[in-house]
Motif scaffolding. Structure first.
Motif, PDB file in Angstrom:
ATOM      1  N   VAL A  12       1.672 -38.903  55.209  1.00 34.00           N
ATOM      2  CA  VAL A  12       1.739 -39.305  56.915  1.00 34.00           C
ATOM      3  C   VAL A  12       3.149 -39.781  56.894  1.00 34.00           C
ATOM      4  O   VAL A  12       4.207 -40.107  55.962  1.00 34.00           O
ATOM      5  N   GLN A  13       3.350 -39.701  58.382  1.00 31.57           N
ATOM      6  CA  GLN A  13       4.626 -40.235  58.784  1.00 31.57           C
ATOM      7  C   GLN A  13       4.761 -41.543  59.157  1.00 31.57           C
ATOM      8  O   GLN A  13       3.586 -41.914  59.911  1.00 31.57           O
ATOM      9  N   ALA A  14       5.811 -42.284  59.257  1.00 32.47           N
ATOM     10  CA  ALA A  14       5.626 -43.765  59.924  1.00 32.47           C
ATOM     11  C   ALA A  14       4.975 -43.826  61.072  1.00 32.47           C
ATOM     12  O   ALA A  14       5.498 -43.019  62.192  1.00 32.47           O
ATOM     13  N   GLY A  15       4.295 -44.434  61.342  1.00 31.84           N
ATOM     14  CA  GLY A  15       3.530 -44.898  62.853  1.00 31.84           C
ATOM     15  C   GLY A  15       2.102 -44.056  62.689  1.00 31.84           C
ATOM     16  O   GLY A  15       1.406 -44.329  63.769  1.00 31.84           O
ATOM     17  N   ASP A  16       1.991 -43.315  61.779  1.00 34.49           N
ATOM     18  CA  ASP A  16       0.500 -42.794  61.666  1.00 34.49           C
ATOM     19  C   ASP A  16      -0.576 -43.641  61.167  1.00 34.49           C
ATOM     20  O   ASP A  16      -0.081 -44.784  60.841  1.00 34.49           O
ATOM     21  N   SER A  17      -1.647 -43.192  61.137  1.00 31.59           N
ATOM     22  CA  SER A  17      -2.905 -43.946  60.861  1.00 31.59           C
ATOM     23  C   SER A  17      -3.455 -43.018  59.658  1.00 31.59           C
ATOM     24  O   SER A  17      -3.553 -41.930  59.767  1.00 31.59           O
ATOM     25  N   LEU A  18      -4.194 -44.076  58.946  1.00 34.14           N
ATOM     26  CA  LEU A  18      -5.144 -43.073  57.814  1.00 34.14           C
ATOM     27  C   LEU A  18      -6.303 -44.242  57.782  1.00 34.14           C
ATOM     28  O   LEU A  18      -6.461 -45.481  58.099  1.00 34.14           O
ATOM     29  N   ARG A  19      -7.416 -43.542  57.250  1.00 34.20           N
ATOM     30  CA  ARG A  19      -8.795 -44.324  56.837  1.00 34.20           C
ATOM     31  C   ARG A  19      -9.315 -44.077  55.613  1.00 34.20           C
ATOM     32  O   ARG A  19      -9.340 -43.062  55.201  1.00 34.20           O
ATOM     33  N   LEU A  20      -9.074 -44.877  54.634  1.00 35.33           N
ATOM     34  CA  LEU A  20      -9.702 -44.959  53.290  1.00 35.33           C
ATOM     35  C   LEU A  20     -10.948 -45.407  53.412  1.00 35.33           C
ATOM     36  O   LEU A  20     -11.568 -46.308  53.961  1.00 35.33           O
ATOM     37  N   TYR A  56      -7.054 -60.487  55.158  1.00 33.09           N
ATOM     38  CA  TYR A  56      -5.888 -59.815  55.025  1.00 33.09           C
ATOM     39  C   TYR A  56      -4.969 -60.154  54.148  1.00 33.09           C
ATOM     40  O   TYR A  56      -4.511 -61.365  54.614  1.00 33.09           O
ATOM     41  N   ALA A  57      -4.228 -59.453  53.704  1.00 27.13           N
ATOM     42  CA  ALA A  57      -2.683 -59.788  53.084  1.00 27.13           C
ATOM     43  C   ALA A  57      -1.934 -59.859  54.359  1.00 27.13           C
ATOM     44  O   ALA A  57      -2.025 -59.273  55.277  1.00 27.13           O
ATOM     45  N   ASN A  58      -0.600 -60.884  54.485  1.00 22.73           N
ATOM     46  CA  ASN A  58      -0.032 -60.822  55.357  1.00 22.73           C
ATOM     47  C   ASN A  58       0.730 -59.652  55.750  1.00 22.73           C
ATOM     48  O   ASN A  58       1.071 -59.362  57.031  1.00 22.73           O
ATOM     49  N   SER A  59       1.121 -58.678  54.806  1.00 21.31           N
ATOM     50  CA  SER A  59       1.855 -57.508  55.115  1.00 21.31           C
ATOM     51  C   SER A  59       0.826 -56.466  55.818  1.00 21.31           C
ATOM     52  O   SER A  59       1.709 -55.689  56.432  1.00 21.31           O
ATOM     53  N   VAL A  60      -0.250 -56.512  55.898  1.00 22.03           N
ATOM     54  CA  VAL A  60      -1.111 -55.652  56.828  1.00 22.03           C
ATOM     55  C   VAL A  60      -1.638 -56.300  58.026  1.00 22.03           C
ATOM     56  O   VAL A  60      -2.355 -55.402  58.702  1.00 22.03           O
ATOM     57  N   GLU A  61      -1.987 -57.580  57.875  1.00 21.78           N
ATOM     58  CA  GLU A  61      -2.520 -58.141  59.125  1.00 21.78           C
ATOM     59  C   GLU A  61      -1.939 -57.925  60.462  1.00 21.78           C
ATOM     60  O   GLU A  61      -0.854 -57.808  60.706  1.00 21.78           O
ATOM     61  N   GLY A  62      -3.260 -57.294  61.249  1.00 24.48           N
ATOM     62  CA  GLY A  62      -2.597 -56.912  62.621  1.00 24.48           C
ATOM     63  C   GLY A  62      -2.402 -55.429  62.608  1.00 24.48           C
ATOM     64  O   GLY A  62      -2.323 -54.869  63.878  1.00 24.48           O
ATOM     65  N   ARG A  63      -2.400 -54.681  61.298  1.00 24.49           N
ATOM     66  CA  ARG A  63      -2.285 -53.288  61.489  1.00 24.49           C
ATOM     67  C   ARG A  63      -3.429 -52.642  60.785  1.00 24.49           C
ATOM     68  O   ARG A  63      -3.358 -51.354  60.446  1.00 24.49           O
ATOM     69  N   SER A  64      -4.304 -53.262  60.177  1.00 23.45           N
ATOM     70  CA  SER A  64      -5.385 -52.713  59.434  1.00 23.45           C
ATOM     71  C   SER A  64      -6.579 -53.487  59.624  1.00 23.45           C
ATOM     72  O   SER A  64      -6.621 -54.676  60.000  1.00 23.45           O
ATOM     73  N   LEU A  77     -11.080 -48.675  54.925  1.00 22.57           N
ATOM     74  CA  LEU A  77      -9.861 -49.648  55.253  1.00 22.57           C
ATOM     75  C   LEU A  77      -9.036 -48.557  56.451  1.00 22.57           C
ATOM     76  O   LEU A  77      -8.518 -47.457  55.829  1.00 22.57           O
ATOM     77  N   GLN A  78      -9.092 -49.137  57.688  1.00 31.17           N
ATOM     78  CA  GLN A  78      -8.308 -48.166  58.693  1.00 31.17           C
ATOM     79  C   GLN A  78      -6.786 -48.878  58.570  1.00 31.17           C
ATOM     80  O   GLN A  78      -6.734 -50.032  58.631  1.00 31.17           O
ATOM     81  N   LEU A  79      -5.943 -48.033  58.343  1.00 31.97           N
ATOM     82  CA  LEU A  79      -4.506 -48.567  58.270  1.00 31.97           C
ATOM     83  C   LEU A  79      -3.643 -47.763  59.350  1.00 31.97           C
ATOM     84  O   LEU A  79      -3.737 -46.496  59.455  1.00 31.97           O
ATOM     85  N   ASP A  80      -3.137 -48.548  60.384  1.00 31.06           N
ATOM     86  CA  ASP A  80      -2.326 -47.999  61.376  1.00 31.06           C
ATOM     87  C   ASP A  80      -0.816 -48.658  61.403  1.00 31.06           C
ATOM     88  O   ASP A  80      -0.336 -49.336  60.657  1.00 31.06           O
ATOM     89  N   MET A  81      -0.224 -47.879  62.250  1.00 28.48           N
ATOM     90  CA  MET A  81       1.297 -48.305  62.406  1.00 28.48           C
ATOM     91  C   MET A  81       1.904 -48.150  60.968  1.00 28.48           C
ATOM     92  O   MET A  81       2.466 -49.156  60.412  1.00 28.48           O
ATOM     93  N   LEU A  82       1.602 -47.168  60.042  1.00 25.64           N
ATOM     94  CA  LEU A  82       1.908 -47.232  58.774  1.00 25.64           C
ATOM     95  C   LEU A  82       3.481 -47.040  58.626  1.00 25.64           C
ATOM     96  O   LEU A  82       4.254 -46.530  59.467  1.00 25.64           O
ATOM     97  N   ARG A  83       3.992 -47.870  57.558  1.00 29.53           N
ATOM     98  CA  ARG A  83       5.289 -47.744  57.473  1.00 29.53           C
ATOM     99  C   ARG A  83       5.638 -47.548  55.765  1.00 29.53           C
ATOM    100  O   ARG A  83       4.700 -47.576  55.426  1.00 29.53           O
ATOM    101  N   PRO A  84       6.865 -46.932  55.740  1.00 29.30           N
ATOM    102  CA  PRO A  84       7.294 -46.328  54.497  1.00 29.30           C
ATOM    103  C   PRO A  84       6.899 -47.428  53.283  1.00 29.30           C
ATOM    104  O   PRO A  84       6.442 -47.194  52.294  1.00 29.30           O
TER     105      PRO A  84
END
Length: 121
Positions: A12-20, A56-64, A77-84
């Protein structure tokens, strides 16, 4: 034998979302970890079966968001605003009892095969 089956990764591209998704062969405490190339396996999130408490881990809190469907023995696991820097192999892990500490991969006995998440900039 406990089986964990993961799905939902992709490119995906940065800013996209995924659900695992992770489906277990029984009811266990389940968590998500991720491992980037050349790095250790890091905790991402976990949820309890009884109260549905989430951590949540600090690195994903607020985005997952981690959630579960008890009837299906499935954790999402919903991941939003994904970053590289979110790139890595995401693993589902399970334990018969709530792990202490829940952030340590050594506390989980059962692991899925992993699903690759790649975030391009």
């Amino acid at each position: 034998q406990v089986h964990l089956v993961e799905s939902g990764g992709g490119l995906v591209q940065a800013g996209d979302s995924l659900r695992l998704s992770c489906t277990a062969s029984g009811r266990y405490y389940m968590a998500w970890f991720r491992q980037a190339p050349g790095k250790e396996r890091d905790f991402v999130a976990t949820i309890t079966w009884s109260s549905g408490s989430t951590y949540y881990a600090n690195s994903v809190e607020g985005r997952s968001t981690i959630s579960r469907d008890n009837a299906k023995n499935t954790v999402y696991l919903q991941l939003d605003m994904l970053r590289p820097e979110d790139t890595g192999v995401y693993y589902c892990a399970a334990s018969a009892a709530f792990p202490h500490p829940y952030t340590s991969p050594r506390e989980y006995i059962y692991w899925g095969q992993g699903t690759q998440v790649t975030v391009s900039s």
